[in-house]
Design an enzyme around this catalytic site. Sequence first.
Site, PDB file in Angstrom:
ATOM      1  NE  ARG A   1       0.847  20.815  -2.572  1.00  0.00           N
ATOM      2  CZ  ARG A   1       0.399  21.902  -2.176  1.00  0.00           C
ATOM      3  NH1 ARG A   1      -0.149  22.980  -2.861  1.00  0.00           N
ATOM      4  NH2 ARG A   1       1.009  22.308  -1.134  1.00  0.00           N
TER       5      ARG A   1
ATOM      6  CG  HIS B   1     -12.249  11.869  -5.936  1.00  0.00           C
ATOM      7  ND1 HIS B   1     -11.609  12.867  -5.598  1.00  0.00           N
ATOM      8  CD2 HIS B   1     -13.506  12.151  -5.960  1.00  0.00           C
ATOM      9  CE1 HIS B   1     -12.355  14.017  -5.537  1.00  0.00           C
ATOM     10  NE2 HIS B   1     -13.467  13.683  -5.883  1.00  0.00           N
TER      11      HIS B   1
HETATM   12  C1  GAR Z   1      -8.713   9.099   0.856  1.00  0.00           C
HETATM   13  O1  GAR Z   1     -10.244   9.263   1.406  1.00  0.00           O
HETATM   14  C2  GAR Z   1      -9.012   9.715  -0.315  1.00  0.00           C
HETATM   15  O2  GAR Z   1      -9.871   9.188  -1.214  1.00  0.00           O
HETATM   16  C3  GAR Z   1      -9.059  11.157  -0.407  1.00  0.00           C
HETATM   17  O3  GAR Z   1      -8.023  11.332   0.729  1.00  0.00           O
HETATM   18  C4  GAR Z   1      -8.336  10.332   1.631  1.00  0.00           C
HETATM   19  C5  GAR Z   1      -6.905  10.057   2.001  1.00  0.00           C
HETATM   20  O4  GAR Z   1      -7.067   9.227   3.214  1.00  0.00           O
HETATM   21  N1  GAR Z   1      -8.412  11.778  -1.766  1.00  0.00           N
HETATM   22  C6  GAR Z   1      -8.819  12.987  -2.056  1.00  0.00           C
HETATM   23  O5  GAR Z   1      -9.521  13.680  -1.424  1.00  0.00           O
HETATM   24  C7  GAR Z   1      -8.071  13.211  -3.395  1.00  0.00           C
HETATM   25  N2  GAR Z   1      -8.744  14.475  -3.947  1.00  0.00           N
HETATM   26  P1  GAR Z   1      -5.490   8.292   3.885  1.00  0.00           P
HETATM   27  O6  GAR Z   1      -4.330   9.576   3.740  1.00  0.00           O
HETATM   28  O7  GAR Z   1      -5.768   8.319   5.020  1.00  0.00           O
HETATM   29  O8  GAR Z   1      -5.387   7.339   2.815  1.00  0.00           O
END
Ligand code: GAR
Length: 190
Positions: free
Chosen positions: A91, A109
Amino acid sequence: MAARIAVLVSGSGSNMEALADACTAGTVPGEVFLVAADRKCRGLEIADDRGITTQLVEFSAFGSREDWSVALRDAVAAAEPDLVVSAGFMRILAPAFVDAFEGRLINLHPSLLPSFAGAHAVREALDFGVKVTGTTVHLVDHQVDHGPILLQEAVPVFPDDSEGTLHERIKAVEHRLLPEACRLMLERGS
Ligand code: GAR
């Protein structure tokens, strides 16, 4: 005393878990005191199983992003964090939240920013046909996926990658990079 870390999650929480493990192992001089989420998710369950305090501030329960951000800000501020980590938090935070934790709010990110900001970074990198993507940890400012970069690491894209296989390769790097960024932030602040 160990620094207090609050983590924001929306999904599987593997990066929060890697950070909590690094704190337990002593490679990060802090402790995850709070895990907060905008929705029910696996990350909250993992935190709960580990005995970490959790807070669910459901986006859908509020009339606006601003009201929700204020409620989340107050829930996180109550934990008196030294560092707030957005780790798979899906979010956009309103200025009320960002301003409250200025200089101690970081975001993870899954791309080499400024390329592929936004919610579909892995898919967009794959669709674009880049041969190298990666991951970024940065301080959060008022723009989405923007702010001073703390750490970045490249990850190769293979010809037979799907969004899933590429994201897993990125996450494997993130599980090392995010704790390292937290260590740098906390050592800088102490
Ligand atoms: C991660 O790869 C993070 O970089 C990405 O979501 C994933 C969460 O993984 N974040 C985004 O895309 C933010 N825009 P997790 O819940 O297993 O830590």
